[in-house]
Motif scaffolding. Structure first.
Motif, PDB file in Angstrom:
ATOM      1  N   LEU A  27       0.959  -1.411   0.293  1.00 23.18           N
ATOM      2  CA  LEU A  27       0.426   0.341  -0.025  1.00 23.18           C
ATOM      3  C   LEU A  27       0.759   1.561  -0.169  1.00 23.18           C
ATOM      4  O   LEU A  27       2.202   1.454   1.112  1.00 23.18           O
ATOM      5  CB  LEU A  27      -1.004   0.179   1.324  1.00 23.18           C
ATOM      6  N   THR A  28       0.862   2.471  -0.617  1.00 26.06           N
ATOM      7  CA  THR A  28       1.268   3.585  -1.184  1.00 26.06           C
ATOM      8  C   THR A  28       0.623   5.049  -1.123  1.00 26.06           C
ATOM      9  O   THR A  28      -0.716   4.551  -1.402  1.00 26.06           O
ATOM     10  CB  THR A  28       1.787   2.972  -2.090  1.00 26.06           C
ATOM     11  N   ASP A  29       1.168   5.674  -0.879  1.00 23.87           N
ATOM     12  CA  ASP A  29       0.507   7.037  -1.428  1.00 23.87           C
ATOM     13  C   ASP A  29       0.501   6.818  -2.759  1.00 23.87           C
ATOM     14  O   ASP A  29       1.187   6.223  -3.914  1.00 23.87           O
ATOM     15  CB  ASP A  29       0.818   8.334  -1.135  1.00 23.87           C
ATOM     16  N   PRO A  30      -0.409   7.787  -3.454  1.00 18.08           N
ATOM     17  CA  PRO A  30      -0.409   7.811  -5.293  1.00 18.08           C
ATOM     18  C   PRO A  30       0.323   7.908  -6.213  1.00 18.08           C
ATOM     19  O   PRO A  30       0.592   7.813  -7.200  1.00 18.08           O
ATOM     20  CB  PRO A  30      -1.862   9.583  -5.381  1.00 18.08           C
ATOM     21  N   ASP A  31       2.029   8.413  -5.476  1.00 23.27           N
ATOM     22  CA  ASP A  31       2.434   9.070  -5.940  1.00 23.27           C
ATOM     23  C   ASP A  31       3.653   7.538  -5.627  1.00 23.27           C
ATOM     24  O   ASP A  31       5.332   7.847  -6.058  1.00 23.27           O
ATOM     25  CB  ASP A  31       3.507  10.035  -6.036  1.00 23.27           C
ATOM     26  N   LEU A  32       3.473   6.425  -5.082  1.00 29.49           N
ATOM     27  CA  LEU A  32       4.763   5.234  -5.009  1.00 29.49           C
ATOM     28  C   LEU A  32       5.521   5.826  -3.363  1.00 29.49           C
ATOM     29  O   LEU A  32       6.565   4.971  -3.771  1.00 29.49           O
ATOM     30  CB  LEU A  32       4.856   4.709  -6.330  1.00 29.49           C
ATOM     31  N   GLU A  33       5.011   7.113  -2.930  1.00 34.04           N
ATOM     32  CA  GLU A  33       6.096   6.861  -1.539  1.00 34.04           C
ATOM     33  C   GLU A  33       5.281   6.078  -0.495  1.00 34.04           C
ATOM     34  O   GLU A  33       4.075   5.153  -0.726  1.00 34.04           O
ATOM     35  CB  GLU A  33       5.466   8.693  -1.359  1.00 34.04           C
ATOM     36  N   PRO A  34       5.333   6.090   0.348  1.00 32.31           N
ATOM     37  CA  PRO A  34       5.197   5.222   1.675  1.00 32.31           C
ATOM     38  C   PRO A  34       3.346   5.777   1.940  1.00 32.31           C
ATOM     39  O   PRO A  34       3.477   6.190   1.809  1.00 32.31           O
ATOM     40  CB  PRO A  34       5.920   5.585   3.762  1.00 32.31           C
ATOM     41  N   GLY A  35       2.481   4.220   2.753  1.00 32.48           N
ATOM     42  CA  GLY A  35       1.529   4.548   2.096  1.00 32.48           C
ATOM     43  C   GLY A  35       0.331   6.116   3.124  1.00 32.48           C
ATOM     44  O   GLY A  35       1.620   5.475   4.397  1.00 32.48           O
ATOM     45  N   PRO A  36      -0.545   6.063   3.094  1.00 30.91           N
ATOM     46  CA  PRO A  36      -0.675   7.565   3.970  1.00 30.91           C
ATOM     47  C   PRO A  36      -1.725   6.222   4.612  1.00 30.91           C
ATOM     48  O   PRO A  36      -1.368   5.544   5.052  1.00 30.91           O
ATOM     49  CB  PRO A  36      -1.725   8.187   3.061  1.00 30.91           C
ATOM     50  N   VAL A  37      -2.070   7.266   5.764  1.00 35.28           N
ATOM     51  CA  VAL A  37      -2.611   7.313   7.207  1.00 35.28           C
ATOM     52  C   VAL A  37      -4.294   7.460   6.216  1.00 35.28           C
ATOM     53  O   VAL A  37      -5.293   6.145   7.229  1.00 35.28           O
ATOM     54  CB  VAL A  37      -3.180   7.852   8.581  1.00 35.28           C
ATOM     55  N   ASP A  38      -4.263   8.374   6.018  1.00 37.52           N
ATOM     56  CA  ASP A  38      -6.244   8.304   5.209  1.00 37.52           C
ATOM     57  C   ASP A  38      -5.294   9.148   3.914  1.00 37.52           C
ATOM     58  O   ASP A  38      -4.459   9.529   3.279  1.00 37.52           O
ATOM     59  CB  ASP A  38      -6.864   8.821   6.325  1.00 37.52           C
ATOM     60  N   GLY A  39      -7.500   8.715   2.835  1.00 46.07           N
ATOM     61  CA  GLY A  39      -6.704  10.273   1.444  1.00 46.07           C
ATOM     62  C   GLY A  39      -6.418   9.147   1.051  1.00 46.07           C
ATOM     63  O   GLY A  39      -6.204   7.581   0.668  1.00 46.07           O
ATOM     64  N   PRO A  40      -5.760   9.430  -0.407  1.00 43.97           N
ATOM     65  CA  PRO A  40      -5.831   8.394  -1.662  1.00 43.97           C
ATOM     66  C   PRO A  40      -5.145   7.491  -1.172  1.00 43.97           C
ATOM     67  O   PRO A  40      -3.744   7.643  -0.710  1.00 43.97           O
ATOM     68  CB  PRO A  40      -5.609   9.211  -2.483  1.00 43.97           C
ATOM     69  N   ALA A  41      -4.478   6.349  -2.012  1.00 51.95           N
ATOM     70  CA  ALA A  41      -3.987   5.622  -1.651  1.00 51.95           C
ATOM     71  C   ALA A  41      -3.935   4.896  -3.186  1.00 51.95           C
ATOM     72  O   ALA A  41      -4.349   4.864  -3.710  1.00 51.95           O
ATOM     73  CB  ALA A  41      -3.613   4.811  -0.303  1.00 51.95           C
ATOM     74  N   ARG A  42      -2.863   4.053  -3.328  1.00 51.90           N
ATOM     75  CA  ARG A  42      -2.777   2.568  -4.071  1.00 51.90           C
ATOM     76  C   ARG A  42      -2.113   1.517  -3.564  1.00 51.90           C
ATOM     77  O   ARG A  42      -1.333   1.845  -3.039  1.00 51.90           O
ATOM     78  CB  ARG A  42      -1.330   3.167  -5.347  1.00 51.90           C
ATOM     79  N   LEU A  43      -2.856   0.348  -4.138  1.00 51.16           N
ATOM     80  CA  LEU A  43      -2.558  -0.881  -3.887  1.00 51.16           C
ATOM     81  C   LEU A  43      -1.599  -1.731  -5.011  1.00 51.16           C
ATOM     82  O   LEU A  43      -2.748  -1.508  -5.432  1.00 51.16           O
ATOM     83  CB  LEU A  43      -4.011  -1.973  -3.152  1.00 51.16           C
ATOM     84  N   LEU A  44      -1.180  -2.204  -4.573  1.00 44.40           N
ATOM     85  CA  LEU A  44       0.126  -2.513  -5.541  1.00 44.40           C
ATOM     86  C   LEU A  44       0.541  -4.154  -5.601  1.00 44.40           C
ATOM     87  O   LEU A  44       1.039  -4.780  -4.041  1.00 44.40           O
ATOM     88  CB  LEU A  44       2.122  -2.145  -5.744  1.00 44.40           C
TER      89      LEU A  44
END
Length: 66
Positions: A27-44
């Protein structure tokens, strides 16, 4: 919550296609950085099905912790 999302994804994969082997689930943020606590994210996800490696990703939105 990121932990809940990852746990649910692991469970869904475990109940999925017989013979599939999970390579990674992240699970990352939308820009593939470490995952957020809430809001937009991306599952790889990457998995092997037989000799074929499948790779995919999906945008998701994490709800704030209550």
């Amino acid at each position: 919550d990121a932990g809940v999302v990852l746990s649910a994804a692991h469970q869904a994969f475990g109940a999925g296609t017989p013979g599939a082997q999970l390579d990674y689930l992240v699970l990352t943020d939308p820009d593939l950085e470490p995952g957020p606590v809430d809001g937009p994210a991306r599952l790889l996800v990457a998995a092997w099905v037989g000799s074929t490696r499948l790779i995919d990703n999906r945008p998701i939105r994490l709800a704030p912790r209550s």
